[in-house]
Scaffold this motif. Sequence first.
Motif, mmCIF file in Angstrom:
data_model
loop_
_atom_site.group_PDB
_atom_site.id
_atom_site.type_symbol
_atom_site.label_atom_id
_atom_site.label_comp_id
_atom_site.label_asym_id
_atom_site.label_seq_id
_atom_site.Cartn_x
_atom_site.Cartn_y
_atom_site.Cartn_z
ATOM 1 N N GLN A 289 0.818 -1.215 0.000
ATOM 2 C CA GLN A 289 0.000 0.000 0.000
ATOM 3 C C GLN A 289 0.855 1.271 0.000
ATOM 4 N N TYR A 290 2.158 1.143 0.260
ATOM 5 C CA TYR A 290 3.032 2.311 0.259
ATOM 6 C C TYR A 290 3.994 2.345 -0.921
ATOM 7 N N GLY A 291 3.905 1.372 -1.806
ATOM 8 C CA GLY A 291 4.758 1.407 -2.983
ATOM 9 C C GLY A 291 4.949 0.022 -3.582
ATOM 10 N N GLU A 292 5.575 0.014 -4.738
ATOM 11 C CA GLU A 292 5.826 -1.224 -5.478
ATOM 12 C C GLU A 292 6.960 -2.002 -4.822
ATOM 13 N N ILE A 293 6.671 -3.252 -4.461
ATOM 14 C CA ILE A 293 7.690 -4.108 -3.846
ATOM 15 C C ILE A 293 8.404 -4.871 -4.957
ATOM 16 N N VAL A 294 9.734 -4.775 -4.971
ATOM 17 C CA VAL A 294 10.500 -5.459 -6.012
ATOM 18 C C VAL A 294 11.214 -6.702 -5.502
ATOM 19 N N ASN A 295 11.332 -6.834 -4.170
ATOM 20 C CA ASN A 295 12.001 -8.008 -3.627
ATOM 21 C C ASN A 295 11.557 -8.205 -2.183
ATOM 22 N N ILE A 296 11.404 -9.464 -1.782
ATOM 23 C CA ILE A 296 11.075 -9.785 -0.399
ATOM 24 C C ILE A 296 11.858 -11.026 -0.005
ATOM 25 N N HIS A 297 12.426 -10.998 1.199
ATOM 26 C CA HIS A 297 13.156 -12.151 1.702
ATOM 27 C C HIS A 297 12.588 -12.502 3.070
ATOM 28 N N LEU A 298 11.692 -13.471 3.100
ATOM 29 C CA LEU A 298 11.127 -13.971 4.343
ATOM 30 C C LEU A 298 12.104 -14.993 4.905
ATOM 31 N N VAL A 299 12.654 -14.702 6.064
ATOM 32 C CA VAL A 299 13.658 -15.574 6.661
ATOM 33 C C VAL A 299 12.958 -16.790 7.258
ATOM 34 N N GLY B 211 11.562 -25.029 7.414
ATOM 35 C CA GLY B 211 10.996 -24.168 6.380
ATOM 36 C C GLY B 211 9.957 -23.187 6.916
ATOM 37 N N LYS B 212 9.772 -23.158 8.237
ATOM 38 C CA LYS B 212 8.800 -22.246 8.834
ATOM 39 C C LYS B 212 9.410 -20.860 8.995
ATOM 40 N N SER B 213 8.548 -19.862 8.914
ATOM 41 C CA SER B 213 8.985 -18.477 9.062
ATOM 42 C C SER B 213 9.550 -18.233 10.454
ATOM 43 N N LYS B 214 10.564 -17.359 10.508
ATOM 44 C CA LYS B 214 11.146 -16.977 11.801
ATOM 45 C C LYS B 214 10.523 -15.693 12.336
ATOM 46 N N GLY B 215 9.556 -15.126 11.604
ATOM 47 C CA GLY B 215 8.860 -13.936 12.086
ATOM 48 C C GLY B 215 9.498 -12.619 11.703
ATOM 49 N N PHE B 216 10.455 -12.642 10.778
ATOM 50 C CA PHE B 216 11.001 -11.379 10.272
ATOM 51 C C PHE B 216 11.374 -11.532 8.806
ATOM 52 N N CYS B 217 11.439 -10.399 8.137
ATOM 53 C CA CYS B 217 11.767 -10.408 6.705
ATOM 54 C C CYS B 217 12.411 -9.087 6.321
ATOM 55 N N PHE B 218 12.883 -9.045 5.085
ATOM 56 C CA PHE B 218 13.448 -7.842 4.494
ATOM 57 C C PHE B 218 12.685 -7.573 3.201
ATOM 58 N N ILE B 219 12.247 -6.345 3.033
ATOM 59 C CA ILE B 219 11.448 -5.963 1.863
ATOM 60 C C ILE B 219 12.162 -4.823 1.161
ATOM 61 N N CYS B 220 12.164 -4.879 -0.162
ATOM 62 C CA CYS B 220 12.747 -3.805 -0.950
ATOM 63 C C CYS B 220 11.669 -3.156 -1.811
ATOM 64 N N TYR B 221 11.604 -1.851 -1.745
ATOM 65 C CA TYR B 221 10.667 -1.089 -2.562
ATOM 66 C C TYR B 221 11.354 -0.602 -3.832
ATOM 67 N N GLU B 222 10.545 -0.180 -4.760
ATOM 68 C CA GLU B 222 11.062 0.340 -6.018
ATOM 69 C C GLU B 222 11.849 1.638 -5.806
ATOM 70 N N ASP B 223 11.427 2.438 -4.824
ATOM 71 C CA ASP B 223 12.155 3.672 -4.531
ATOM 72 C C ASP B 223 12.204 3.919 -3.026
ATOM 73 N N THR B 224 13.074 4.800 -2.606
ATOM 74 C CA THR B 224 13.281 5.040 -1.175
ATOM 75 C C THR B 224 12.123 5.787 -0.538
ATOM 76 N N ARG B 225 11.373 6.559 -1.318
ATOM 77 C CA ARG B 225 10.219 7.265 -0.742
ATOM 78 C C ARG B 225 9.201 6.293 -0.187
ATOM 79 N N SER B 226 8.998 5.188 -0.874
ATOM 80 C CA SER B 226 8.063 4.172 -0.395
ATOM 81 C C SER B 226 8.556 3.546 0.893
ATOM 82 N N ALA B 227 9.865 3.330 0.992
ATOM 83 C CA ALA B 227 10.434 2.766 2.212
ATOM 84 C C ALA B 227 10.230 3.714 3.393
ATOM 85 N N ILE B 228 10.394 4.997 3.170
ATOM 86 C CA ILE B 228 10.187 5.988 4.222
ATOM 87 C C ILE B 228 8.735 5.978 4.680
ATOM 88 N N LEU B 229 7.811 5.941 3.730
ATOM 89 C CA LEU B 229 6.388 5.893 4.077
ATOM 90 C C LEU B 229 6.048 4.653 4.893
#
Length: 166
Positions: free
Chosen positions: A57-67, A73-91
């Motif tokens: 909802q805050y921008g285009e996601i280009v990459n996600i790494h669910l740890v 193979g179960k989620s550890k409850g944290f991830c890293f997300i990359c947006y198309e631009d830094t403004r979306s990350a700030i939002l």
Amino acid sequence: MNPLTNMKNVIKLSEHELNNATGKASWHDMYKDSAWIFVGGFPYNLTEGDLICVFSQYGEIVNIHLVRDKETGKSKGFCFICYEDTRSAILAVDNLNGIKILNRTIRVDHVLDYKPPKDDKSDGTLETCAPLPQIYAGNIKGEKDKKSTSSSSSSSSSSSDRKRRK
């Protein structure tokens, strides 16, 4: 520092910055070259698709790494997300840090230097974060074609000129 204390400090810092706008650079400027964010504390049963639904909802996601746990193979409850631009990350950091998802308070923060792990199954062409703008190659190719066409047409015209002279 406790993650919840850190989260509250980030919220206070953002509120202070909003209320006392002095024209100085934002604390976000430190992360101007990275569109990666860290998301932690969410329920283990959330998938990449669930996280994309919330964070897109805050921008285009280009990459996600669910740890995930390597064995189960179960989620550890944290991830890293990359947006198309830094403004979306700030939002996303400003608006989603401290919200509750399924009764769990999540932490959202900037990441300065993050390199996604290479996937063993992939061919090594993992999409990177915040891709550089692409130059439209149509014009470049067109100019090369014109040059080659003009040089070939000039050589063909010169050969036809030679035939006429004889």
